[in-house]
Write a protein that holds these residues in place. Structure first.
Motif, PDB file in Angstrom:
ATOM      1  N   VAL A 152       0.841  -1.197   0.000  1.00 49.21           N
ATOM      2  CA  VAL A 152       0.000   0.000   0.000  1.00 49.21           C
ATOM      3  C   VAL A 152       0.872   1.241   0.000  1.00 49.21           C
ATOM      4  O   VAL A 152       1.850   1.328   0.753  1.00 49.21           O
ATOM      5  CB  VAL A 152      -0.925   0.027   1.236  1.00 49.21           C
ATOM      6  N   CYS A 153       0.500   2.195  -0.847  1.00 50.01           N
ATOM      7  CA  CYS A 153       1.048   3.549  -0.759  1.00 50.01           C
ATOM      8  C   CYS A 153      -0.066   4.442  -0.245  1.00 50.01           C
ATOM      9  O   CYS A 153      -1.097   4.601  -0.901  1.00 50.01           O
ATOM     10  CB  CYS A 153       1.547   4.042  -2.115  1.00 50.01           C
ATOM     11  N   ALA A 154       0.120   5.019   0.936  1.00 50.24           N
ATOM     12  CA  ALA A 154      -0.893   5.887   1.532  1.00 50.24           C
ATOM     13  C   ALA A 154      -0.621   7.332   1.165  1.00 50.24           C
ATOM     14  O   ALA A 154       0.526   7.789   1.150  1.00 50.24           O
ATOM     15  CB  ALA A 154      -0.903   5.724   3.047  1.00 50.24           C
ATOM     16  N   VAL A 155      -1.686   8.053   0.864  1.00 50.53           N
ATOM     17  CA  VAL A 155      -1.592   9.478   0.564  1.00 50.53           C
ATOM     18  C   VAL A 155      -1.877  10.250   1.841  1.00 50.53           C
ATOM     19  O   VAL A 155      -2.970  10.159   2.404  1.00 50.53           O
ATOM     20  CB  VAL A 155      -2.581   9.875  -0.551  1.00 50.53           C
ATOM     21  N   ASP A 156      -0.901  10.967   2.332  1.00 52.74           N
ATOM     22  CA  ASP A 156      -0.922  11.757   3.575  1.00 52.74           C
ATOM     23  C   ASP A 156      -0.773  10.869   4.797  1.00 52.74           C
ATOM     24  O   ASP A 156       0.213  10.968   5.527  1.00 52.74           O
ATOM     25  CB  ASP A 156      -2.188  12.615   3.670  1.00 52.74           C
ATOM     26  N   VAL A 157      -1.748  10.010   5.080  1.00 52.67           N
ATOM     27  CA  VAL A 157      -1.645   9.015   6.143  1.00 52.67           C
ATOM     28  C   VAL A 157      -2.430   7.779   5.706  1.00 52.67           C
ATOM     29  O   VAL A 157      -3.307   7.880   4.847  1.00 52.67           O
ATOM     30  CB  VAL A 157      -2.223   9.511   7.492  1.00 52.67           C
TER      31      VAL A 157
END
Length: 494
Positions: A152-157
């Motif tokens: 997973v790549c999370a955007v912001d958190v």
């Protein structure tokens, strides 16, 4: 806040929103900020993964808008992309709606089926400002993401993580990579948030750093840039008495604690270090120490005679002391002596039945270094870890070092520093005694309590990190020269 500390500033979610508004007021459009954010995520992804099947999960707000930008850039670069949206497309507004139109491709309803065949998932459901637990379709797909163990790549958190506290609101999927923007938030460095974020990238998206000067920032991530300009580097004109004389009060049974603390105190640079040893065990201390002076205490345990030496300017109590009336009396003597004082372990717990007696006695420079158990014995404060440490510092008028994997250093004036370099190998007996000694040694040299505590915590973590596996507490003082050489060489080369 000096220029060096700008990058270590931690912004609350409301402060980050203020920074966004200030950037837009300065002429940077919201559309451009969102475009830059999405492009930064794609750049971070492309540096870490080869082209593969990607599913982008978008939420109903600006975090989802970032996701649409990510999906468009990945698609245009040749990545197979599927995009799922929580809610109706017609409900999107503002910058997010603009970037939805630019996507111009299929938008699928949010469901676990989106994860079928995915080899990477971009989590752009909710950002750091989420204030309630995930439920419904959002919680269901996060549960599916956790079960599938997909990268997973999370955007912001990671969605479900509170950006202010680092706590999980219901459920959150661990990320391999998290990309945030402009500055970190407390939730990125407080546990369990720090662990859930995986590798953290802070991307520049065009917000000018000048906006920081108008924000009431009080929290920072620990690092030398915060305190190195005030670190007591030896001068060729100084002699040992000008580098401070620290006193460590030893216990009758657990003698190793005070001995390790004293060695750390000396390694931190104190010109002289003495141990006040109970007369019955004075030979144990004296036979095992060479560079540390050992002074026998009066049978009553009083420190009056030893503290009559005016050259002693810093006192550490607690390591191996035992929880007793004697420990209480020694603490009160030290606090009344106008010296800098560090209280650790039993010196804190001894006041569990009457914390106010301790707080009333703190009238000078003082640092308390409790772990959670010791903290809870003397403080009755509510909130997350950051809030509790700050409230404790305000209640006690001391700098409070609330220890753990995410140690928080808090000052009575509301400032706080969160440490993030401590490896799990520090979870072994005696390491807290070494930390207390480091802080005492720095205060003996004239470093202010807040700076000394922050520097001591960082040096402690760095020594453990460089040593690596197999660490025991006795290893830490011997690692200090290497850590200090690296730190000071880096500082002098800038």
């Amino acid at each position: 806040m000096n220029v060096s500390s700008h990058k270590l500033a931690l912004l609350t979610t409301s402060q980050m929103a203020q920074a966004d508004r200030a950037a837009i007021a300065s002429g940077v459009s919201g559309v451009a900020l969102m475009e830059a954010a999405g492009a930064a995520v794609v750049d971070a992804i492309a540096r870490r993964w080869a082209i593969r099947n990607v599913t982008v999960l978008c939420g109903p707000g600006n975090n989802g808008g970032d996701g649409f930008v990510v999906a468009r850039h990945l698609r245009d670069a040749g990545w197979p992309v599927r995009l799922g949206l929580l809610g109706a497309r017609s409900a999107l507004t503002g910058d997010a709606a603009h970037h939805t139109r630019l996507w111009g491709d299929d938008i699928l309803p949010l469901s676990a089926e989106l994860l079928d065949g995915a080899e990477l998932v971009v989590d752009a459901l909710f950002g750091a400002g989420l204030s309630r637990a995930l439920d419904g379709d959002a919680a269901a797909i996060i549960d599916a993401l956790i079960a599938g163990r997909l990268p997973v790549c999370a955007v912001d958190v990671p969605s479900g993580l509170d950006g202010n506290t680092g706590q999980v609101l219901g459920v959150a999927a661990p990320a391999s990579l998290t990309v945030t923007f402009f500055r970190k938030k407390p939730g990125h460095v407080l546990m369990p948030g720090r662990q859930l974020c995986g590798e953290l990238v802070v991307a520049d998206i065009g917000i000018p750093s000048e906006v920081l000067k108008d924000l009431p920032i009080s929290s920072f991530q620990n690092g030398p840039d915060l305190w190195l300009s005030r670190y007591p580097v030896p001068s060729p004109h100084e002699h040992k008495y000008q580098r401070g004389h620290a006193l460590v009060v030893g216990g009758r049974t657990m003698t190793g604690a005070a001995r390790m603390a004293a060695m750390a105190c000396a390694r931190a640079g104190a010109g002289l270090v003495s141990i006040a040893a109970p007369a019955t065990v004075w030979p144990v201390y004296a036979a095992s120490l060479t560079s540390i002076m050992v002074q026998p205490m009066h049978e009553s345990g009083t420190l009056d005679t030893i503290l009559s030496d005016t050259r002693i300017n810093a006192v550490l109590l607690g390591p191996g002391a035992g929880i007793s009336d004697l420990t209480r009396r020694q603490v009160l003597q030290a606090l009344c002596s106008a010296r800098a004082v560090v209280l650790d372990a039993d010196a804190i717990s001894a006041f569990g039945s009457d914390p106010q007696a301790l707080f009333k006695a703190i009238t000078g420079p003082c640092v308390l270094t409790p772990h959670e158990g010791e903290f809870n014995r003397v403080f009755s404060v509510e909130g997350n870890k950051l809030e509790r440490a700050v409230r404790a510092a305000q209640a006690s008028a001391a700098v409070v070092v609330l220890k753990g994997a995410d140690t928080v250093i808090a000052a009575p004036d509301g400032r706080a520093i969160i440490n993030a370099n401590a490896p799990p190998t520090l979870a072994t007996g005696g390491t807290g005694d070494v930390l207390a000694g480091l802080i005492t040694g720095l205060m003996a040299q004239g470093m202010e309590p807040f700076d000394a505590a922050a520097a001591g915590v960082w040096l402690h973590g760095e020594a453990a990190r460089l040593f690596g596996p197999g660490l025991i507490s006795e290893d830490l003082p011997g690692m200090l020269p290497r850590v200090l050489r690296r730190m000071l060489r880096h500082h002098l080369s800038r």
